[in-house]
Design a protein around this motif. Structure first.
Motif, PDB file in Angstrom:
ATOM      1  N   MET A 129     -23.456   5.241  -7.176  1.00 58.89           N
ATOM      2  CA  MET A 129     -22.071   5.662  -7.341  1.00 58.89           C
ATOM      3  C   MET A 129     -21.235   4.617  -8.068  1.00 58.89           C
ATOM      4  O   MET A 129     -20.135   4.893  -8.531  1.00 58.89           O
ATOM      5  N   VAL A 130     -21.725   3.385  -8.136  1.00 56.77           N
ATOM      6  CA  VAL A 130     -20.950   2.268  -8.685  1.00 56.77           C
ATOM      7  C   VAL A 130     -21.136   2.206 -10.198  1.00 56.77           C
ATOM      8  O   VAL A 130     -22.252   2.043 -10.699  1.00 56.77           O
ATOM      9  N   GLU A 131     -20.018   2.345 -10.934  1.00 57.22           N
ATOM     10  CA  GLU A 131     -20.073   2.298 -12.395  1.00 57.22           C
ATOM     11  C   GLU A 131     -20.241   0.871 -12.895  1.00 57.22           C
ATOM     12  O   GLU A 131     -20.983   0.607 -13.829  1.00 57.22           O
ATOM     13  N   ARG A 132     -19.498  -0.048 -12.305  1.00 58.36           N
ATOM     14  CA  ARG A 132     -19.584  -1.452 -12.665  1.00 58.36           C
ATOM     15  C   ARG A 132     -18.808  -2.250 -11.628  1.00 58.36           C
ATOM     16  O   ARG A 132     -18.199  -1.680 -10.724  1.00 58.36           O
ATOM     17  N   THR A 133     -18.832  -3.565 -11.730  1.00 57.53           N
ATOM     18  CA  THR A 133     -18.100  -4.431 -10.809  1.00 57.53           C
ATOM     19  C   THR A 133     -17.092  -5.256 -11.597  1.00 57.53           C
ATOM     20  O   THR A 133     -17.421  -5.807 -12.658  1.00 57.53           O
ATOM     21  N   TYR A 134     -15.862  -5.314 -11.091  1.00 58.04           N
ATOM     22  CA  TYR A 134     -14.799  -6.079 -11.734  1.00 58.04           C
ATOM     23  C   TYR A 134     -14.466  -7.312 -10.911  1.00 58.04           C
ATOM     24  O   TYR A 134     -14.495  -7.285  -9.675  1.00 58.04           O
ATOM     25  N   SER A 135     -14.099  -8.383 -11.595  1.00 58.32           N
ATOM     26  CA  SER A 135     -13.558  -9.571 -10.947  1.00 58.32           C
ATOM     27  C   SER A 135     -12.044  -9.479 -11.034  1.00 58.32           C
ATOM     28  O   SER A 135     -11.473  -9.460 -12.129  1.00 58.32           O
ATOM     29  N   VAL A 136     -11.387  -9.386  -9.878  1.00 57.92           N
ATOM     30  CA  VAL A 136      -9.954  -9.124  -9.808  1.00 57.92           C
ATOM     31  C   VAL A 136      -9.279 -10.191  -8.959  1.00 57.92           C
ATOM     32  O   VAL A 136      -9.843 -10.632  -7.952  1.00 57.92           O
ATOM     33  N   GLU A 137      -8.081 -10.607  -9.353  1.00 56.02           N
ATOM     34  CA  GLU A 137      -7.342 -11.590  -8.573  1.00 56.02           C
ATOM     35  C   GLU A 137      -6.990 -11.033  -7.196  1.00 56.02           C
ATOM     36  O   GLU A 137      -6.393  -9.963  -7.074  1.00 56.02           O
ATOM     37  N   ALA A 138      -7.321 -11.770  -6.154  1.00 52.51           N
ATOM     38  CA  ALA A 138      -7.010 -11.336  -4.789  1.00 52.51           C
ATOM     39  C   ALA A 138      -5.514 -11.211  -4.571  1.00 52.51           C
ATOM     40  O   ALA A 138      -5.054 -10.391  -3.778  1.00 52.51           O
ATOM     41  N   SER A 139      -4.722 -12.027  -5.278  1.00 51.27           N
ATOM     42  CA  SER A 139      -3.283 -12.033  -5.059  1.00 51.27           C
ATOM     43  C   SER A 139      -2.599 -10.761  -5.547  1.00 51.27           C
ATOM     44  O   SER A 139      -1.401 -10.581  -5.340  1.00 51.27           O
ATOM     45  N   MET A 140      -3.339  -9.861  -6.192  1.00 48.42           N
ATOM     46  CA  MET A 140      -2.754  -8.584  -6.594  1.00 48.42           C
ATOM     47  C   MET A 140      -2.534  -7.665  -5.406  1.00 48.42           C
ATOM     48  O   MET A 140      -1.819  -6.662  -5.522  1.00 48.42           O
ATOM     49  N   PHE A 141      -3.149  -7.974  -4.262  1.00 45.88           N
ATOM     50  CA  PHE A 141      -3.128  -7.045  -3.135  1.00 45.88           C
ATOM     51  C   PHE A 141      -2.621  -7.722  -1.874  1.00 45.88           C
ATOM     52  O   PHE A 141      -2.988  -8.857  -1.574  1.00 45.88           O
ATOM     53  N   ALA A 142      -1.789  -7.005  -1.115  1.00 46.01           N
ATOM     54  CA  ALA A 142      -1.308  -7.522   0.157  1.00 46.01           C
ATOM     55  C   ALA A 142      -2.384  -7.436   1.234  1.00 46.01           C
ATOM     56  O   ALA A 142      -2.410  -8.229   2.164  1.00 46.01           O
ATOM     57  N   LYS A 143      -3.256  -6.440   1.111  1.00 50.05           N
ATOM     58  CA  LYS A 143      -4.379  -6.279   2.030  1.00 50.05           C
ATOM     59  C   LYS A 143      -5.658  -6.278   1.202  1.00 50.05           C
ATOM     60  O   LYS A 143      -5.706  -5.657   0.146  1.00 50.05           O
ATOM     61  N   ARG A 144      -6.673  -6.960   1.661  1.00 45.41           N
ATOM     62  CA  ARG A 144      -7.896  -7.138   0.876  1.00 45.41           C
ATOM     63  C   ARG A 144      -8.636  -5.810   0.710  1.00 45.41           C
ATOM     64  O   ARG A 144      -9.020  -5.169   1.690  1.00 45.41           O
ATOM     65  N   PRO A 145      -8.862  -5.377  -0.530  1.00 43.45           N
ATOM     66  CA  PRO A 145      -9.612  -4.131  -0.753  1.00 43.45           C
ATOM     67  C   PRO A 145     -11.117  -4.382  -0.740  1.00 43.45           C
ATOM     68  O   PRO A 145     -11.576  -5.524  -0.890  1.00 43.45           O
ATOM     69  N   ASP A 146     -11.862  -3.295  -0.584  1.00 45.61           N
ATOM     70  CA  ASP A 146     -13.322  -3.368  -0.609  1.00 45.61           C
ATOM     71  C   ASP A 146     -13.909  -2.788  -1.886  1.00 45.61           C
ATOM     72  O   ASP A 146     -15.021  -3.148  -2.280  1.00 45.61           O
ATOM     73  N   TYR A 147     -13.179  -1.885  -2.515  1.00 48.53           N
ATOM     74  CA  TYR A 147     -13.681  -1.286  -3.746  1.00 48.53           C
ATOM     75  C   TYR A 147     -12.542  -0.638  -4.512  1.00 48.53           C
ATOM     76  O   TYR A 147     -11.413  -0.488  -4.010  1.00 48.53           O
ATOM     77  N   LEU A 148     -12.814  -0.276  -5.750  1.00 51.12           N
ATOM     78  CA  LEU A 148     -11.896   0.482  -6.596  1.00 51.12           C
ATOM     79  C   LEU A 148     -12.433   1.897  -6.749  1.00 51.12           C
ATOM     80  O   LEU A 148     -13.642   2.090  -6.905  1.00 51.12           O
ATOM     81  N   LEU A 149     -11.549   2.865  -6.702  1.00 53.14           N
ATOM     82  CA  LEU A 149     -11.931   4.272  -6.875  1.00 53.14           C
ATOM     83  C   LEU A 149     -11.185   4.830  -8.076  1.00 53.14           C
ATOM     84  O   LEU A 149      -9.959   4.725  -8.158  1.00 53.14           O
TER      85      LEU A 149
END
Length: 238
Positions: A129-149
């Motif tokens: 199901m996973v198209e690819r993996t991105y490296s994203v800045e953690a500071s973009m989110f107030a709560k830590r996400p597990d994946y992008l949809l």
């Protein structure tokens, strides 16, 4: 040369209000909600401040929707850094952003898998199901996400969630009323606003062209996959 955004106290207040709303419900506030929270006489006053934030590159405004406010990639990190010291070089007063900088360091990178279409019966994070993996800045989110949809369709457009957007999702099996969730119903995965009633669960769209989905308490194929904790546009990760 310092290119970090310099916000007025009122702009900073609105920026932090947007962050709190996204952390709490998964969606930004409306202009009316900002005006009510901050005591403005009308939503027009909130709009003027949002336009100023957009000009400074802190947010992006999307037309045609009451919640069309998006944070831009790297915004939290740069604003955090600019607030670490005051004008006299002393530490700035603590607030939401400073607390975020302690729990989610601006330089921390998250490796988030991007989930495209989800096959019936497959775990949402199954390798196929996973198209690819991105490296994203953690500071973009107030709560830590597990994946992008990857969002499909326009059923949540009035919450500022549009077709092709990437929704940051934190895995959970529990949700509170009003939160935006990712839910599985049989063969489909959908993004909707969660509402628990005396008769079961309602998955509410944010678009009048779509009908709510009513889930009975004994529905065999309903499963909560996670909570929306942020939203980014696909071109931010190119």
């Amino acid at each position: 040369m310092n290119d970090k955004p310099k916000l007025t106290p009122r702009q900073q207040q609105i920026f932090e209000l947007i962050q709190r709303a996204i952390a709490r419900t998964g969606a930004p506030p409306t202009r009316a909600e900002i005006a009510s929270e901050l005591g403005f006489r009308s939503a027009n006053a909130a709009e003027e401040h949002l336009q100023a934030l957009a000009r400074k590159g802190v947010i992006e405004l999307v037309g045609g929707t009451s919640r069309g406010i998006r944070l831009k990639a790297g915004t939290l990190r740069t604003v955090n850094e600019s607030r670490k010291k005051g004008a006299d070089g002393a530490p700035a007063s603590s607030g939401l952003l400073s607390s975020l900088s302690m729990t989610l360091p601006g330089l921390e990178q998250l490796a988030l898998p991007l989930v495209g279409r989800v096959a019936a019966g497959s775990p949402i994070l199954a390798q196929e199901m996973v198209e690819r993996t991105y490296s994203v800045e953690a500071s973009m989110f107030a709560k830590r996400p597990d994946y992008l949809l990857r969002v499909r369709g326009m059923s949540m457009k009035d919450a500022g969630i549009l077709d092709g957007d990437l929704l940051a999702v934190a895995r959970t099996r529990e949700a509170r009323n009003g939160q935006i969730v990712v839910a599985r119903l049989g063969d489909e995965v959908t993004v909707k606003r969660f509402q628990r009633t005396a008769h079961g669960i309602e998955l509410l769209p944010e678009n009048p062209d779509f009908e709510p989905i009513v889930v009975s308490p004994d529905h065999p194929d309903f499963e909560l996959e996670g909570l929306a904790v942020g939203l980014i546009r696909n071109d931010m990760l190119m």
